[in-house]
Scaffold this motif. Structure first.
Motif, PDB file in Angstrom:
ATOM      1  N   UNK A  31     -23.503  44.592  16.692  1.00  0.00           N
ATOM      2  CA  UNK A  31     -23.084  45.315  15.575  1.00  0.00           C
ATOM      3  C   UNK A  31     -23.782  45.002  14.132  1.00  0.00           C
ATOM      4  N   UNK A  32     -24.339  43.944  13.990  1.00  0.00           N
ATOM      5  CA  UNK A  32     -25.173  43.756  12.724  1.00  0.00           C
ATOM      6  C   UNK A  32     -26.816  44.523  12.831  1.00  0.00           C
ATOM      7  N   UNK A  33     -27.181  44.509  14.101  1.00  0.00           N
ATOM      8  CA  UNK A  33     -28.401  45.338  14.044  1.00  0.00           C
ATOM      9  C   UNK A  33     -28.100  46.843  14.001  1.00  0.00           C
ATOM     10  N   UNK A  34     -27.113  47.187  14.495  1.00  0.00           N
ATOM     11  CA  UNK A  34     -26.622  48.661  14.448  1.00  0.00           C
ATOM     12  C   UNK A  34     -26.614  49.182  12.765  1.00  0.00           C
ATOM     13  N   UNK A  35     -26.047  47.888  12.267  1.00  0.00           N
ATOM     14  CA  UNK A  35     -25.403  48.313  10.880  1.00  0.00           C
ATOM     15  C   UNK A  35     -27.279  48.261   9.823  1.00  0.00           C
ATOM     16  N   UNK A  36     -27.933  47.196  10.376  1.00  0.00           N
ATOM     17  CA  UNK A  36     -29.280  47.308   9.633  1.00  0.00           C
ATOM     18  C   UNK A  36     -30.015  48.413   9.750  1.00  0.00           C
ATOM     19  N   UNK A  37     -30.070  48.924  11.108  1.00  0.00           N
ATOM     20  CA  UNK A  37     -30.857  50.068  11.678  1.00  0.00           C
ATOM     21  C   UNK A  37     -30.198  51.573  10.716  1.00  0.00           C
ATOM     22  N   UNK A  39     -37.719  45.604  17.914  1.00  0.00           N
ATOM     23  CA  UNK A  39     -38.875  45.771  19.113  1.00  0.00           C
ATOM     24  C   UNK A  39     -38.116  46.451  20.108  1.00  0.00           C
ATOM     25  N   UNK A  40     -38.730  46.877  21.046  1.00  0.00           N
ATOM     26  CA  UNK A  40     -38.095  47.402  22.662  1.00  0.00           C
ATOM     27  C   UNK A  40     -37.181  46.263  22.895  1.00  0.00           C
ATOM     28  N   UNK A  41     -37.811  45.092  23.035  1.00  0.00           N
ATOM     29  CA  UNK A  41     -36.990  43.902  23.687  1.00  0.00           C
ATOM     30  C   UNK A  41     -37.265  42.552  22.935  1.00  0.00           C
ATOM     31  N   UNK A  42     -36.447  41.705  23.062  1.00  0.00           N
ATOM     32  CA  UNK A  42     -36.593  40.249  22.519  1.00  0.00           C
ATOM     33  C   UNK A  42     -37.948  39.765  22.994  1.00  0.00           C
ATOM     34  N   UNK A  43     -38.719  39.136  22.074  1.00  0.00           N
ATOM     35  CA  UNK A  43     -40.128  38.595  22.586  1.00  0.00           C
ATOM     36  C   UNK A  43     -40.442  37.458  21.822  1.00  0.00           C
ATOM     37  N   UNK A  44     -41.878  37.068  21.904  1.00  0.00           N
ATOM     38  CA  UNK A  44     -42.317  35.825  21.431  1.00  0.00           C
ATOM     39  C   UNK A  44     -42.560  36.087  19.910  1.00  0.00           C
ATOM     40  N   UNK A  45     -41.718  35.278  18.906  1.00  0.00           N
ATOM     41  CA  UNK A  45     -41.890  36.114  17.590  1.00  0.00           C
ATOM     42  C   UNK A  45     -42.843  34.952  17.007  1.00  0.00           C
ATOM     43  N   UNK A  46     -44.151  34.815  17.348  1.00  0.00           N
ATOM     44  CA  UNK A  46     -45.249  34.155  16.699  1.00  0.00           C
ATOM     45  C   UNK A  46     -44.693  32.671  16.652  1.00  0.00           C
ATOM     46  N   UNK A  47     -44.856  32.279  15.406  1.00  0.00           N
ATOM     47  CA  UNK A  47     -44.805  31.002  15.068  1.00  0.00           C
ATOM     48  C   UNK A  47     -43.144  30.669  15.149  1.00  0.00           C
ATOM     49  N   UNK A  67     -34.507  37.038  17.871  1.00  0.00           N
ATOM     50  CA  UNK A  67     -34.573  38.023  18.926  1.00  0.00           C
ATOM     51  C   UNK A  67     -34.454  39.187  17.859  1.00  0.00           C
ATOM     52  N   UNK A  68     -35.500  40.088  18.191  1.00  0.00           N
ATOM     53  CA  UNK A  68     -35.673  41.241  17.338  1.00  0.00           C
ATOM     54  C   UNK A  68     -35.460  42.552  18.143  1.00  0.00           C
ATOM     55  N   UNK A  69     -35.013  42.282  19.462  1.00  0.00           N
ATOM     56  CA  UNK A  69     -34.872  43.526  20.378  1.00  0.00           C
ATOM     57  C   UNK A  69     -33.895  44.215  20.337  1.00  0.00           C
ATOM     58  N   UNK A  70     -33.871  45.466  20.879  1.00  0.00           N
ATOM     59  CA  UNK A  70     -32.805  45.990  21.080  1.00  0.00           C
ATOM     60  C   UNK A  70     -32.292  46.183  22.615  1.00  0.00           C
ATOM     61  N   UNK A  71     -33.155  45.491  23.148  1.00  0.00           N
ATOM     62  CA  UNK A  71     -32.773  45.275  24.576  1.00  0.00           C
ATOM     63  C   UNK A  71     -32.816  43.393  24.508  1.00  0.00           C
ATOM     64  N   UNK A  72     -31.678  42.803  25.094  1.00  0.00           N
ATOM     65  CA  UNK A  72     -31.731  41.329  25.586  1.00  0.00           C
ATOM     66  C   UNK A  72     -32.574  41.051  26.656  1.00  0.00           C
ATOM     67  N   UNK A  73     -33.220  39.923  26.163  1.00  0.00           N
ATOM     68  CA  UNK A  73     -34.177  39.453  27.340  1.00  0.00           C
ATOM     69  C   UNK A  73     -33.526  37.990  27.724  1.00  0.00           C
ATOM     70  N   UNK A  97     -36.851  46.456  11.873  1.00  0.00           N
ATOM     71  CA  UNK A  97     -35.778  45.866  12.532  1.00  0.00           C
ATOM     72  C   UNK A  97     -35.290  44.665  12.115  1.00  0.00           C
ATOM     73  N   UNK A  98     -34.418  43.989  12.856  1.00  0.00           N
ATOM     74  CA  UNK A  98     -34.041  42.765  12.274  1.00  0.00           C
ATOM     75  C   UNK A  98     -34.024  41.484  13.504  1.00  0.00           C
ATOM     76  N   UNK A  99     -33.688  40.340  13.087  1.00  0.00           N
ATOM     77  CA  UNK A  99     -33.580  39.324  14.260  1.00  0.00           C
ATOM     78  C   UNK A  99     -31.981  38.846  13.955  1.00  0.00           C
TER      79      UNK A  99
END
Ligand code: FCB
Length: 495
Positions: free
Chosen positions: A413-419, A443-451, A457-463, A398-400
């Motif tokens: 659109x950039x995520x759809x293209x990446x996928x 990921x299923x949804x945006x989340x805590x991306x560690x450091x 934001x990696x999600x296919x769902x915006x949080x 996936x992609x941020x």
């Protein structure tokens, strides 16, 4: 993840002078995947759950690390994250809406055993029972990872992953989970990306627990391998489902030499040894490669490997997981000092003193990870050749990108293209014989991306982290079409 980078994978070094290996288009559409091909999505406990003090959960190394000044962007922590712990049904309904075949989640060890050993915390078992039952009620197969980086702090205090006892503790925890959930879980993964735990957690220190020590790094590699082997054995003897599958997920580096010069080819091989084969050789073949022992000899003679360990590590697995985001380009340089005055200069390419990461000039995501889908195709074909007969699953890709919600929609659109481009690469690898059986979008949804905190934001769902409102992005609508039809849809198929 790209080599020789202090913060994971930031690409350093001079731009490539040679023509970059550009992908042909890779925006395939209309290709059909087999009916039983699994399209899922993935998350990890600490990245989404929140509720860190609730129902008896103990502290993990990520609680401690993220609460230490200067470790994460903006001082972000997983205290609340996506509040998934309290919003389970909402999130399960999202997955159903996306027609997911499977959901890859991880269990927080400190919810099950708050101090990493001893009595089981019933409330922790109950939470994951509700998750698993909720998935099954919605026709979604649970894919469970036992360890996605949230080690109970008490085990770190006792020495952490460099301490081989941690492998024994992990096997006990695996048996508890096998007994509690083994009647329903279809696919088990012992460890997620042990590379990150060892290299980033103990070698470079940019992930929890934030240690920087080459010997700790190599010791933790071995404990992690042992934990996997003992964990698979513990699962096999506690799980009641005869058709359950066992696996491990690696983030193997697709190492691309900057040229065909012998020196570049040589360092590429060394980089593969210290980042990939230090896990794949023991797990898949029951050995550490002589080249690895040689490259790392200045730090250890590997005397901590005991008789019988390699047999214990080398357990049959049913499927091999790959997390893949971007390749790594490398070139040979004049040897440089790996230590200054006896102190370790953190590098992921431990022991390799003549390599440099080469920056790519390909377009990149918000993580600065260059987009090169042909690298995924190549990686899958390499794995098919190296581990013949072992089914492969992409457990993360996936992609941020940060796209706003406007009028209730999030046009990513950039995520759809990446996928599109990466799933095309998977399909191309399959048509050349790679036995790929599934793909999980991260990921299923945006989340805590560690450091990196919540900014990536990696999600296919915006949080919306203020309100915890979830908004399906266009990519989720596109992906649900793919999951329900098994046919790669056009990039504008988002309704
Ligand atoms: C992988 C991790 C996952 C997520 C993605 C972006 O290395 O397994 O938790 O952070 O990277």
């Amino acid at each position: 993840m790209s080599p020789d980078t202090a913060v994971r994978p930031r690409v350093e070094g001079a731009p490539m002078t040679a023509e970059p290996v550009l992908s042909p288009d890779y925006r395939d559409q209309g290709h059909r995947f087999p009916d039983d091909f699994v399209f899922g999505s993935a998350t990890a406990s600490y990245q989404i759950e929140g509720g860190v003090h609730e129902d008896g959960r103990g502290p993990s190394i990520w609680d401690t690390f993220s609460h230490t000044a200067g470790t994460t962007a903006n001082g972000d922590t997983g205290d609340v994250a996506d509040d998934h712990y309290h919003r389970l049904d909402t999130d399960l309904d999202l997955m159903a809406r996306y027609h997911l075949d499977a959901y890859r989640f991880s269990i927080a060890w400190p919810r099950i055993q708050p101090t990493g050993s001893g009595p089981v915390n019933r409330a922790g078992i109950d939470f994951y029972n509700r998750l698993i039952d909720g998935l099954l009620e919605r026709g979604i197969s649970p894919t469970c990872t036992l360890y996605h980086w949230d080690l109970p702090q008490a085990l770190e205090d006792a020495g952490g992953w460099p301490n081989r006892d941690t492998a024994e503790r992990f096997a006990e925890y695996a048996a508890i989970c096998g007994e509690a959930f083994g009647d329903r879980i279809e696919q088990w993964t012992t460890l997620n990306e042990p590379w990150c735990t060892a290299h980033l957690g103990y070698g470079i220190g940019v992930h929890a627990p934030g240690r920087q020590d080459p010997l700790d790094l190599l010791r933790s590699v071995h404990t992690l391998n042992l934990a996997h082997g003992l964990g698979v054995q513990a699962l096999r003897s506690s799980v009641q489902r005869p058709d359950a599958k066992y696996s491990i997920t690696f983030n193997l580096q697709t190492v691309i030499p900057a040229s065909d010069a012998p020196g570049d080819l040589e360092v590429a091989e060394k980089v593969r040894h210290v980042n990939n084969r230090l896990f794949t050789s023991p797990v898949m073949f029951g050995r550490y490669e002589p080249e690895l022992l040689e490259i790392t000899r200045r730090y250890t003679d590997w005397g901590f490997v005991r008789d019988g360990d390699l047999q214990a590590i080398h357990q049959p697995i049913d499927v091999l997981g790959l997390n893949w985001y971007t390749p790594a380009w490398v070139k040979q340089v004049k040897p440089f000092a790996l230590e200054s005055e006896g102190s370790w200069i953190p590098t992921t390419n431990i022991g390799v003193d003549d390599v440099r990461a080469v920056a790519s000039d390909l377009p990149a995501t918000d993580m600065s990870w260059p987009i090169e889908p042909s690298g995924l195709e190549r990686q899958l074909l390499d794995m098919a050749a190296e581990f013949p007969g072992v089914p492969l699953v992409i457990t993360e890709n996936g992609c941020a990108y940060d796209d706003p919600v406007v009028g209730g929609r999030c046009h990513d659109a950039r995520r759809v293209d990446y996928l599109t481009r990466h799933i095309s690469a998977v399909r191309r690898a399959m048509s050349q014989g790679a036995p790929v059986v599934g793909y999980y979008v991260w990921s299923l949804m945006d989340n805590f991306e560690w450091a990196e905190g919540y900014g990536k934001r990696f999600g296919i769902t915006h949080v919306d982290y203020e309100t915890q409102v979830r908004t399906p992005k266009d990519s989720a609508l596109w992906y649900s079409r793919l999951a329900s039809t098994k046919i790669l849809p056009p990039t504008d198929d988002i309704d």
